[in-house]
Motif scaffolding. Structure first.
Motif, PDB file in Angstrom:
ATOM      1  N   TYR A 108       0.138   1.328   0.693  1.00 56.33           N
ATOM      2  CA  TYR A 108       0.363   0.615  -0.568  1.00 56.33           C
ATOM      3  C   TYR A 108       1.539  -0.354  -0.447  1.00 56.33           C
ATOM      4  N   GLN A 109       2.555   0.007   0.334  1.00 52.09           N
ATOM      5  CA  GLN A 109       3.654  -0.951   0.543  1.00 52.09           C
ATOM      6  C   GLN A 109       3.121  -2.222   1.204  1.00 52.09           C
ATOM      7  N   HIS A 110       2.227  -2.030   2.168  1.00 46.62           N
ATOM      8  CA  HIS A 110       1.623  -3.177   2.848  1.00 46.62           C
ATOM      9  C   HIS A 110       0.891  -4.069   1.840  1.00 46.62           C
ATOM     10  N   LEU A 111       0.377  -3.450   0.761  1.00 45.38           N
ATOM     11  CA  LEU A 111      -0.351  -4.211  -0.260  1.00 45.38           C
ATOM     12  C   LEU A 111       0.571  -4.705  -1.377  1.00 45.38           C
ATOM     13  N   GLY A 123      -8.046   6.592  -8.797  1.00 45.16           N
ATOM     14  CA  GLY A 123      -9.402   6.772  -8.274  1.00 45.16           C
ATOM     15  C   GLY A 123      -9.739   5.806  -7.160  1.00 45.16           C
ATOM     16  N   VAL A 124      -8.719   5.346  -6.433  1.00 49.32           N
ATOM     17  CA  VAL A 124      -8.985   4.401  -5.339  1.00 49.32           C
ATOM     18  C   VAL A 124      -9.702   5.169  -4.218  1.00 49.32           C
ATOM     19  N   ALA A 125     -10.870   4.668  -3.855  1.00 50.75           N
ATOM     20  CA  ALA A 125     -11.693   5.405  -2.897  1.00 50.75           C
ATOM     21  C   ALA A 125     -12.569   4.447  -2.107  1.00 50.75           C
ATOM     22  N   VAL A 126     -12.671   4.713  -0.817  1.00 53.25           N
ATOM     23  CA  VAL A 126     -13.553   3.933   0.068  1.00 53.25           C
ATOM     24  C   VAL A 126     -14.379   4.935   0.884  1.00 53.25           C
ATOM     25  N   ALA A 127     -15.643   4.639   1.055  1.00 56.51           N
ATOM     26  CA  ALA A 127     -16.522   5.523   1.822  1.00 56.51           C
ATOM     27  C   ALA A 127     -15.953   5.721   3.226  1.00 56.51           C
ATOM     28  N   LEU A 167       3.604  13.939  -6.690  1.00 59.54           N
ATOM     29  CA  LEU A 167       3.171  12.895  -5.744  1.00 59.54           C
ATOM     30  C   LEU A 167       4.146  11.727  -5.795  1.00 59.54           C
ATOM     31  N   ARG A 168       4.000  10.784  -4.886  1.00 57.13           N
ATOM     32  CA  ARG A 168       4.828   9.575  -4.942  1.00 57.13           C
ATOM     33  C   ARG A 168       4.308   8.630  -6.022  1.00 57.13           C
ATOM     34  N   THR A 169       5.226   7.951  -6.673  1.00 63.23           N
ATOM     35  CA  THR A 169       4.875   6.951  -7.683  1.00 63.23           C
ATOM     36  C   THR A 169       5.183   5.574  -7.118  1.00 63.23           C
ATOM     37  N   MET A 170       4.227   4.664  -7.263  1.00 66.64           N
ATOM     38  CA  MET A 170       4.418   3.305  -6.742  1.00 66.64           C
ATOM     39  C   MET A 170       4.107   2.312  -7.850  1.00 66.64           C
ATOM     40  N   VAL A 171       4.838   1.199  -7.826  1.00 67.61           N
ATOM     41  CA  VAL A 171       4.629   0.167  -8.839  1.00 67.61           C
ATOM     42  C   VAL A 171       4.506  -1.187  -8.163  1.00 67.61           C
ATOM     43  N   THR A 172       3.842  -2.092  -8.859  1.00 69.67           N
ATOM     44  CA  THR A 172       3.780  -3.475  -8.380  1.00 69.67           C
ATOM     45  C   THR A 172       3.817  -4.398  -9.594  1.00 69.67           C
ATOM     46  N   LEU A 193       0.143   7.842   2.156  1.00 69.41           N
ATOM     47  CA  LEU A 193      -0.437   6.558   1.748  1.00 69.41           C
ATOM     48  C   LEU A 193       0.613   5.542   1.311  1.00 69.41           C
ATOM     49  N   VAL A 194       1.887   5.963   1.268  1.00 68.71           N
ATOM     50  CA  VAL A 194       2.940   5.029   0.831  1.00 68.71           C
ATOM     51  C   VAL A 194       2.958   3.766   1.701  1.00 68.71           C
ATOM     52  N   PRO A 195       2.907   3.869   3.053  1.00 71.71           N
ATOM     53  CA  PRO A 195       2.941   2.633   3.862  1.00 71.71           C
ATOM     54  C   PRO A 195       1.777   1.697   3.577  1.00 71.71           C
TER      55      PRO A 195
END
Ligand SMILES: CC(C)(COP(=O)(O)OP(=O)(O)OC[C@H]1O[C@@H](n2cnc3c(N)ncnc32)[C@H](O)[C@@H]1OP(=O)(O)O)[C@@H](O)C(=O)NCCC(=O)NCCS
Length: 181
Positions: free
Chosen positions: A130-133, A86-90, A156-161, A126-128
């Motif tokens: 999130y990679q940046h983060l 639910g990551v969202a920015v106006a 969708l792509r799955t990302m982990v940190t 959006l992968v780049p």
């Protein structure tokens, strides 16, 4: 001052809840604001919510919940990850670091909850970001549950940190024992 500027540095706070109306306050009432309806998936609501207010208006959100998962071969014991969603920015306030702020708040809380990693699903463009983060895309199939006992491969792509020092994501396939978030 323009209404697209903050009078002081924006801060992310824990929200007492997060409704459909809150999401619409951020993203508007248009169809498919996350661009994922095409995947045809059923999603879980999140348990914990973090947001940024701009005056009276909620302008950013990230949600968090604990999820049961198995990683690697069948003998791998079930473990847990912290799901972020639910990551969202106006739209009028994007590109100012608000997603970074609200995700950081969610991950700071996730670090207090035990699991070694956070996991999210996103569209390929959006992968780049999130990679940046500091997130890493998984190159393995991720199975998730859907209604009527179906198990499907996440399109969708799955990302982990990592959430802790020395956290190491095991190799192998990933099976979520829940709906995706
Ligand atoms: C995706 C979304 C949340 C991003 O919000 P945002 O506030 O514009 O993001 P930020 O400004 O915090 O950007 C985060 C960081 O990624 C960087 N970034 C942005 N796009 C990037 C790209 N294509 N490649 C690499 N880095 C990128 C930014 O520079 C920023 O880094 P910085 O803090 O070091 O400057 C926003 O566009 C949105 O709400 N989209 C619609 C809903 C959605 O798709 N949500 C995602 C669900 S997974």
């Amino acid at each position: 001052m323009s209404e697209n500027q903050f009078s002081a540095a924006p801060t992310a706070i824990r929200l007492p809840g997060y409704t459909k109306a809150d999401q619409q306050e951020i993203l508007g009432t248009g169809d498919d604001p996350f661009g994922v309806d095409g995947a045809g998936l059923t999603w879980l609501p999140k348990d914990e919510h973090f947001g940024i207010r701009h005056g009276d208006r909620l302008v950013a959100h990230a949600g968090l919940l604990r999820l049961p998962v198995a990683i690697g071969n069948a003998e791998t014991a079930e473990t847990e990850v912290m799901g972020v969603g639910g990551v969202a920015v106006a739209p009028d306030l994007r590109g100012q670091g608000l997603a970074r702020l609200v995700i950081t708040a969610a991950l700071d809380h996730a670090r207090t909850m035990g699991p070694q990693h956070a996991l999210l699903f996103c569209r390929p463009p959006l992968v780049p970001l999130y990679q940046h983060l500091g997130w890493h895309p998984l190159d393995t199939d991720v199975l998730v549950e859907q209604p009527e006992s179906r198990v499907v491969t996440m399109p969708l792509r799955t990302m982990v940190t990592p959430l802790h020092d020395n956290a190491h994501w095991p190799s192998g396939s990933v099976r979520l024992f829940s709906l995706p978030m």
